[in-house]
Design a protein around this motif. Sequence first.
Motif, mmCIF file in Angstrom:
data_model
loop_
_atom_site.group_PDB
_atom_site.id
_atom_site.type_symbol
_atom_site.label_atom_id
_atom_site.label_comp_id
_atom_site.label_asym_id
_atom_site.label_seq_id
_atom_site.Cartn_x
_atom_site.Cartn_y
_atom_site.Cartn_z
ATOM 1 N N LEU A 1 0.826 -1.202 0.000
ATOM 2 C CA LEU A 1 0.000 0.000 0.000
ATOM 3 C C LEU A 1 0.865 1.259 0.000
ATOM 4 N N TYR A 2 1.955 1.206 0.731
ATOM 5 C CA TYR A 2 2.837 2.378 0.812
ATOM 6 C C TYR A 2 3.533 2.620 -0.528
ATOM 7 N N GLU A 3 4.052 1.556 -1.116
ATOM 8 C CA GLU A 3 4.749 1.691 -2.400
ATOM 9 C C GLU A 3 3.811 2.210 -3.492
ATOM 10 N N ALA A 4 2.515 1.904 -3.363
ATOM 11 C CA ALA A 4 1.542 2.371 -4.354
ATOM 12 C C ALA A 4 1.168 3.830 -4.139
ATOM 13 N N GLY A 5 1.639 4.420 -3.051
ATOM 14 C CA GLY A 5 1.372 5.833 -2.789
ATOM 15 C C GLY A 5 0.069 6.089 -2.060
ATOM 16 N N TYR A 6 -0.543 5.033 -1.507
ATOM 17 C CA TYR A 6 -1.845 5.199 -0.856
ATOM 18 C C TYR A 6 -1.734 5.754 0.569
ATOM 19 N N ILE A 7 -0.619 5.475 1.261
ATOM 20 C CA ILE A 7 -0.485 5.818 2.674
ATOM 21 C C ILE A 7 0.215 7.165 2.845
ATOM 22 N N ASP A 8 -0.337 8.006 3.690
ATOM 23 C CA ASP A 8 0.251 9.304 4.017
ATOM 24 C C ASP A 8 1.711 9.115 4.454
ATOM 25 N N VAL A 9 2.630 9.841 3.857
ATOM 26 C CA VAL A 9 4.049 9.694 4.188
ATOM 27 C C VAL A 9 4.342 10.119 5.623
ATOM 28 N N GLU A 10 3.433 10.886 6.241
ATOM 29 C CA GLU A 10 3.617 11.318 7.618
ATOM 30 C C GLU A 10 2.886 10.409 8.611
ATOM 31 N N TYR A 11 2.512 9.195 8.170
ATOM 32 C CA TYR A 11 1.702 8.324 9.018
ATOM 33 C C TYR A 11 2.385 8.014 10.350
ATOM 34 N N ASN A 12 3.713 8.010 10.365
ATOM 35 C CA ASN A 12 4.440 7.639 11.590
ATOM 36 C C ASN A 12 5.104 8.821 12.280
ATOM 37 N N THR A 13 4.887 10.037 11.762
ATOM 38 C CA THR A 13 5.540 11.209 12.360
ATOM 39 C C THR A 13 4.556 12.290 12.789
ATOM 40 N N ALA A 14 3.432 12.399 12.102
ATOM 41 C CA ALA A 14 2.461 13.434 12.455
ATOM 42 C C ALA A 14 1.770 13.075 13.769
ATOM 43 N N GLY A 15 1.529 14.069 14.597
ATOM 44 C CA GLY A 15 0.849 13.840 15.875
ATOM 45 C C GLY A 15 -0.651 13.721 15.711
ATOM 46 N N GLY A 16 -1.329 13.436 16.834
ATOM 47 C CA GLY A 16 -2.771 13.232 16.794
ATOM 48 C C GLY A 16 -3.530 14.436 16.264
ATOM 49 N N ASP A 17 -3.147 15.645 16.684
ATOM 50 C CA ASP A 17 -3.849 16.837 16.226
ATOM 51 C C ASP A 17 -3.695 17.024 14.722
ATOM 52 N N ALA A 18 -2.495 16.795 14.219
ATOM 53 C CA ALA A 18 -2.259 16.945 12.779
ATOM 54 C C ALA A 18 -3.066 15.922 11.982
ATOM 55 N N ASN A 19 -3.134 14.696 12.483
ATOM 56 C CA ASN A 19 -3.900 13.668 11.786
ATOM 57 C C ASN A 19 -5.392 13.964 11.825
ATOM 58 N N ASN A 20 -5.874 14.477 12.954
ATOM 59 C CA ASN A 20 -7.283 14.828 13.044
ATOM 60 C C ASN A 20 -7.621 15.994 12.122
ATOM 61 N N GLU A 21 -6.678 16.900 11.974
ATOM 62 C CA GLU A 21 -6.896 18.017 11.057
ATOM 63 C C GLU A 21 -7.001 17.520 9.615
ATOM 64 N N LYS A 22 -6.189 16.533 9.260
ATOM 65 C CA LYS A 22 -6.281 15.970 7.910
ATOM 66 C C LYS A 22 -7.645 15.327 7.680
ATOM 67 N N ALA A 23 -8.160 14.667 8.720
ATOM 68 C CA ALA A 23 -9.457 14.012 8.576
ATOM 69 C C ALA A 23 -10.574 15.031 8.396
ATOM 70 N N THR A 24 -10.531 16.112 9.165
ATOM 71 C CA THR A 24 -11.617 17.088 9.118
ATOM 72 C C THR A 24 -11.457 18.108 7.995
ATOM 73 N N ASN A 25 -10.271 18.203 7.426
ATOM 74 C CA ASN A 25 -10.051 19.116 6.306
ATOM 75 C C ASN A 25 -10.159 18.419 4.957
ATOM 76 N N GLY A 26 -10.578 17.168 4.963
ATOM 77 C CA GLY A 26 -10.831 16.478 3.704
ATOM 78 C C GLY A 26 -9.595 16.048 2.958
ATOM 79 N N LYS A 27 -8.494 15.784 3.666
ATOM 80 C CA LYS A 27 -7.243 15.439 3.002
ATOM 81 C C LYS A 27 -7.051 13.932 2.813
ATOM 82 N N VAL A 28 -7.842 13.126 3.525
ATOM 83 C CA VAL A 28 -7.697 11.670 3.451
ATOM 84 C C VAL A 28 -9.078 11.028 3.408
ATOM 85 N N ALA A 29 -9.128 9.761 3.029
ATOM 86 C CA ALA A 29 -10.423 9.089 2.845
ATOM 87 C C ALA A 29 -10.599 7.857 3.721
#
Length: 604
Positions: free
Chosen positions: A316-344
């Motif tokens: 999945l990662y090699e196909a480009g599906y997974i956010d490159v910051e999946y292991n570095t972004a904090g909870g607030d940043a990830n929640n912002e991506k969810a509520t700002n329509g950046k991921v599905a």
Amino acid sequence: MKRKSVTKFTALALTAAMSMGLLAGCGNGDGSGDSGSGQDSKQETKQSQQESKQESQEQGGSGNTNAPSVDKFDEAATAASNGINLPELDTLSITVNMPSFNKASEGTRFQQLWQEKMEAYLGCKLDITWVTKPWSDYRETEKTLLQAGDIKDVTTSSIGQAINEYGEEGDILNLADYRDYMVYYPEYMADTNGGEHFAQNEDGSMYYFMDGFYNPNNVQGAQSMTAFAYRFDILQENGWQPATNLDELTQLCADIYAKKDELGLEYVIANNSMDFFRGFCGIFHTWECAYYNGSEWVFGPIEDNFREMLRYLNGLYEAGYIDVEYNTAGGDANNEKATNGKVAIVPTLWSGMAATWNKAMKDVDPNTTMEWGLAYLPEGPSGTAWKWGSRQDGKSLNQGMGIFINAETEHPEHVVAMIDYQYSDQMVNWLNWGIEGETFIVNADGTKTYVDEIMNDESPATKSADYGLLASSVCRTGIPFVPLENDAMTLLSSQPEPWWSADKGFYEGKYWIETSVNGGPDSVSPYDRPPVMYLSPEQQAMRAQLNWGGVCTKQLLSYVDKFIQGEIDIDDDSVWNEYVESVKSQTDEDFDSIISMMNEKTVK
């Protein structure tokens, strides 16, 4: 498609939602503890009963059709009526050391009534000095106080079986010597998977009352790592549906990725609040630490199934599906991506997170069409995905938390009887639900719900805490931990969220219920129902090295992301073997000998 930015989504709202879910989970085993077995036989005898209740559960009601009647709960027992012969005493004076939670119980109606009912039960007055400290601070100082010998008459504990060491040294009361003063706690001991062995040490000693949980309708749901979150608006607009297996998940990711620019997405998949791979372990029938696999104890991260999981994630990662910051972004940043329509798609989240995201988006734009929803984990190579933390049915105990008594307390018989009474049906129902007509009502179908003043409040959980009710865990009345009741807890602390299943399509449900209904019996993992394992304090320390957070965890995490991102080749056997040996080398004792010891000390 341009998405409106959500700027009002605060860390405070998330913290409140997360703390609710975490505290609500206190009543259950942690999935890695030495909990009991016997689940298979219990499931067979209760299978038809659970199926008959499923319709009520699916509708989200309390479904309390199997619980004792309200009249029985209202019966006021006394120690004398239970055949307990307590020494004559005018006043029981004790000091209680306990944590405080979001809402202090002191001064609430039900804390006052708790004392009145306790005095009636014991036949004496209570003079209690309450020593409290916020939960997080409390946990940091527990062991320090024990090591210093600063032990109050009664103490709430969150250190689990580590308390046995102090019991063996004579500092903590051996409850086994006071079984004649118990009536209700033995019911929880007997009904827990593994029976009385679970609550006792190998020599029969018991040094603390374990945290109890009452699940009258046998709803075996969970609160995290049990469902994937999907952008339901995107799926419905494009005629897609959540994945029911890994092939469908891969194809769905490919379909979304092909339209990600049009959909305004940056990535298909993002992390939320925990180590990313943990959201997939159950799909591949493995785990991230030592666990019981149904026949023996093994260490999940060195299993072939774990390797297969990393191989899939690498794809999945090699196909480009997974956010490159999946292991570095904090909870607030990830929640912002969810509520700002950046991921599905978000595979790692707690109960209530989808509802929290949806509310945050609506608060900013009441006309938004964005909607997050949930579906049970996709089926993996070995069948139905295992879920983590499945509730046990009936009455059960959790070794992680509880209450212990100072061996030098002046009136141990009264103190034991007092704590035992907290496990009675009367007290559990009363402290979770309250008083009929005042805090709850009984519906025509026999189910219970809280009064409108509570349920129509902006925060029903907080409103219930104003009374001193403990079901939501916002407030912990009595001496923590009085057993939580599943139906009451679900009603207060589990938010309705959008759900999808293959048989019902898109609908609204509650995480704790839907993970049970949609997962089914096969979703209950063996690591949630392991047999009893008798370990000495020294052996427990050895075993702890293989737990999540133990010495092996840091080492395996240093490799996992490299495998997922392709920095090292998951298909290279020499690299994999190097990883395995590196993880195993972290323990003080020989790694394989620890696993052997665990299996040898397991009650078959």
